[in-house]
Write an enzyme that holds these catalytic residues in place. Structure first.
Site, PDB file in Angstrom:
ATOM      1  N   LYS A 177      53.310 -60.866   7.724  1.00  0.00           N
ATOM      2  CA  LYS A 177      51.938 -60.384   7.884  1.00  0.00           C
ATOM      3  C   LYS A 177      51.421 -60.741   9.271  1.00  0.00           C
ATOM      4  O   LYS A 177      51.211 -61.903   9.587  1.00  0.00           O
ATOM      5  CB  LYS A 177      50.986 -60.989   6.851  1.00  0.00           C
ATOM      6  CG  LYS A 177      49.647 -60.232   6.864  1.00  0.00           C
ATOM      7  CD  LYS A 177      48.473 -61.003   6.315  1.00  0.00           C
ATOM      8  CE  LYS A 177      47.777 -61.869   7.324  1.00  0.00           C
ATOM      9  NZ  LYS A 177      47.052 -61.154   8.388  1.00  0.00           N
ATOM     10  N   SER A 231      45.658 -71.515  12.599  1.00  0.00           N
ATOM     11  CA  SER A 231      44.695 -72.615  12.668  1.00  0.00           C
ATOM     12  C   SER A 231      45.067 -73.749  11.708  1.00  0.00           C
ATOM     13  O   SER A 231      45.728 -73.532  10.685  1.00  0.00           O
ATOM     14  CB  SER A 231      43.303 -72.089  12.323  1.00  0.00           C
ATOM     15  OG  SER A 231      43.280 -71.630  10.994  1.00  0.00           O
ATOM     16  N   SER A 236      46.788 -76.072   6.547  1.00  0.00           N
ATOM     17  CA  SER A 236      46.667 -77.099   5.522  1.00  0.00           C
ATOM     18  C   SER A 236      46.605 -76.463   4.128  1.00  0.00           C
ATOM     19  O   SER A 236      47.265 -76.920   3.180  1.00  0.00           O
ATOM     20  CB  SER A 236      45.414 -77.923   5.829  1.00  0.00           C
ATOM     21  OG  SER A 236      45.159 -78.801   4.796  1.00  0.00           O
ATOM     22  N   GLU A 252      52.905 -74.236  12.579  1.00  0.00           N
ATOM     23  CA  GLU A 252      52.640 -74.470  14.000  1.00  0.00           C
ATOM     24  C   GLU A 252      51.150 -74.240  14.199  1.00  0.00           C
ATOM     25  O   GLU A 252      50.671 -73.127  14.046  1.00  0.00           O
ATOM     26  CB  GLU A 252      53.500 -73.510  14.831  1.00  0.00           C
ATOM     27  CG  GLU A 252      53.783 -74.037  16.203  1.00  0.00           C
ATOM     28  CD  GLU A 252      52.708 -73.667  17.169  1.00  0.00           C
ATOM     29  OE1 GLU A 252      51.619 -74.311  17.123  1.00  0.00           O
ATOM     30  OE2 GLU A 252      52.916 -72.754  17.965  1.00  0.00           O
ATOM     31  N   CYS A 286      48.342 -72.010  21.840  1.00  0.00           N
ATOM     32  CA  CYS A 286      48.336 -73.230  21.023  1.00  0.00           C
ATOM     33  C   CYS A 286      48.660 -74.464  21.862  1.00  0.00           C
ATOM     34  O   CYS A 286      48.139 -75.534  21.624  1.00  0.00           O
ATOM     35  CB  CYS A 286      49.311 -73.089  19.874  1.00  0.00           C
ATOM     36  SG  CYS A 286      50.930 -72.551  20.406  1.00  0.00           S
ATOM     37  N   GLU A 385      40.183 -78.020  19.336  1.00  0.00           N
ATOM     38  CA  GLU A 385      40.777 -76.889  20.054  1.00  0.00           C
ATOM     39  C   GLU A 385      39.698 -75.821  20.269  1.00  0.00           C
ATOM     40  O   GLU A 385      39.000 -75.441  19.329  1.00  0.00           O
ATOM     41  CB  GLU A 385      41.911 -76.328  19.188  1.00  0.00           C
ATOM     42  CG  GLU A 385      42.665 -75.193  19.822  1.00  0.00           C
ATOM     43  CD  GLU A 385      43.927 -74.824  19.029  1.00  0.00           C
ATOM     44  OE1 GLU A 385      43.816 -74.612  17.806  1.00  0.00           O
ATOM     45  OE2 GLU A 385      45.004 -74.768  19.633  1.00  0.00           O
TER      46      GLU A 385
END
Ligand code: NAP
Ligand code: MG
Length: 491
Positions: A177, A231, A236, A252, A286, A385
């Site tokens: 996806k 993200s 998580s 990642e 990233c 970030e």
């Protein structure tokens, strides 16, 4: 431009017929709509991938046979590199030369994993030396099964390649996806796979929303492995969901990477790498080195040159010649980055340059490249970030202080150090708590080398042989090789 789902070797409309808009971030214009898959479509895609894995024999091919398909995909991408790169610019906003580089890298990634697929024929089995000579044992590498890959919008085709190439090389089948904002080049990848005759079901591409199509992949019992880039909060959630069925998972998740610059450097080169470390791809990287720590002896001089060069960056539509900074990917991303800069100001940071929309750009998600100084260590701007062209610059006094500041983060994706003293640079590199360390540069990325983070930046490694391991299980096969009875029960 494609706008259907690619499932089981066919272009199909989503069961419920949903669509999402594709917006050109340089103009805010609607380019077209793409299909929004729901759980029903994902179920069909996963079942196709399962059949291709369990029955049709993709994992039973030799590595050399799979390598032929991977090389054909690489050639197919290269055959229309410029066309795909233009699509990437239209969809993501990045300057064309960057997109062109990404597409070449994506093709290179398929070639690289073709090589590893061939090697797998030679090294899939390893004989294990046992202390007991009544047995022989070997460890065998086998593909995990169906891989569900979910990727972000910052390097749309390249992120697809980083997951699809090693997965197919290993013998896995894939449901991918892409990010809703940038799905066009993933659909081109499907078109290439279709043209070269990749067997049906081996690669399935479902476009749509993360919360719907993405979540359906994560939750599907037929998926054995989840590979995600994006993200932290979503990563998580994915890891928690994977725990329910003990799915294999690699994540990642970005970071807040430091760049330590000592006082013995060539200031011009330092400025160049600092800029490359944060303004490349509009800072939507990233591994962007977004916290720059500069030795106090050169801080003022370096900052002055950094501001001077940053203000010279040509901003514009990624298709225009000489543009080095395009728009951010989306309205939402633009709003988030602007809010982060405002938050930094409120927390007491100084906006040394940038921070606003560039003059003459009424449309498009443009933002001037931004340098923040005096950023409080406990502020979001220093800790979180931002994922935009925004760099925090801070002076330091000692090597020890620089290392402490660099490592004082819950992230650990990347870190960079610049010094003419190689022993010092190596010492600092060793002290960094990060998965990717650059000495005297920032960001160069190689398909051959491992990629991934420490701490909250993720789990597992992509690229290189580590990337292949992500899609392999290890099976032990042990054989009793003596005629002598075992003699435990039957004496
Ligand atoms: P995100 O929400 O984590 O999106 C990454 C991918 O995950 C997209 O394909 C997204 O779908 C999908 N997704 C979202 N929620 C999901 C769920 N519940 N289950 C399964 N898949 C799901 O990231 P974002 O919203 O695009 O960007 C937000 C922030 O993430 C950025 O500002 C940046 O800080 C960070 N980020 C990091 C990286 C990186 O390389 N590590 C890349 C991009 C962004 P959609 O298509 O609906 O978005
Ligand atoms: Mg999202």
């Amino acid at each position: 431009m494609r706008n259907e789902l690619y499932i089981d070797g066919q272009w199909v409309k989503p069961v419920k017929g949903g669509t999402c808009d594709v917006i050109n971030p340089a103009t805010e214009e609607l380019i077209q709509t793409i299909s929004a898959a729901t759980a029903e479509d994902v179920d069909i895609a996963v079942k196709a991938a399962r059949r291709a894995f369990d029955r049709d024999g993709w994992p039973k091919l030799t590595g050399a046979q799979r390598a032929k398909y991977l090389r054909a995909i690489a050639d197919g991408i290269r055959a229309r590199q410029s066309e795909i790169a233009k699509l990437e610019v239209l969809d993501n906003g990045k300057p064309f030369p960057e997109a062109d580089w990404d597409i070449a890298d994506a093709a290179g990634c398929f070639d690289f994993y073709a090589g590893l697929a061939e090697e797998l024929d030679k090294n899939a089995e390893e004989v294990i030396a046992l202390a007991d000579d009544r047995f022989t044992s070997k460890a065998v590498k086998e593909p995990i099964g169906v891989a569900g890959a979910i990727i972000p919008w910052n390097y749309p085709l390249l992120m697809a390649a980083w997951k699809v190439a090693p997965a197919l090389a290993a013998g896995c089948t894939v449901v991918l996806k892409p990010a809703e904002q940038t799905s066009l080049t993933a659909l081109e990848l499907a078109a290439v796979a279709d043209e070269i005759g990749l067997p049906a079901g081996v690669l399935n591409i479902v476009t749509g929303a993360g919360l719907v199509a993405g979540q359906a992949i994560v939750d599907h019992k037929g998926v054995d492995k989840l590979a995600f880039t994006g993200s932290g909060p979503v990563g998580s959630k994915i890891m928690a969901a994977a725990a329910r069925d003990i799915k294999r998972v690699s994540l990642e998740l970005g970071g807040k990477s430091p760049f330590v610059v000592f006082d013995d450097v060539d200031i011009e080169q330092a400025v160049e790498w600092i800029m490359f470390g944060i303004f490349w791809n509009q800072g939507q990287v990233c591994s962007a080195t977004s916290r720059v720590l500069v030795h106090e002896a050169i801080y003022e001089a370096l900052l002055a040159r950094l501001i001077e060069e940053t203000e010279k960056i040509t901003i514009g539509n990624g298709m225009d010649d000489g543009v080095l900074l395009g728009p951010l990917v989306s309205k939402r991303q633009h709003e988030q980055v602007v809010a982060a800069i405002e938050g930094a100001s409120k927390a007491g940071a100084i906006v040394a340059c940038g921070g606003t929309r560039p003059e003459g750009f009424d449309k498009g998600y443009y933002l001037r490249p931004t340098i923040l100084t005096d950023v409080p260590l406990d502020s979001d701007a220093w800790v979180e970030e931002i994922f935009g062209p925004v760099v925090c610059v801070k002076p330091f006094k000692t090597e020890e202080e620089a290392i402490d500041l660099a490592n004082d983060s819950r992230f650990g994706l990347a870190a960079a150090v610049m010094s003419k003293d190689d022993i010092r640079a190596e010492r600092v590199a060793a002290a960094f708590r990060a998965g990717i360390v650059w000495i005297n540069c920032s960001q160069p990325t190689f398909t051959e080398a491992p990629w991934g983070g420490y701490k909250e930046s993720g789990i597992g490694r992509e690229l290189g042989r580590w990337g292949l391991e992500n899609y392999l299980e290890t099976k032990q096969i042990t054989k009793y090789v003596t005629d002598k009875p075992w003699g435990w029960y039957i004496k």
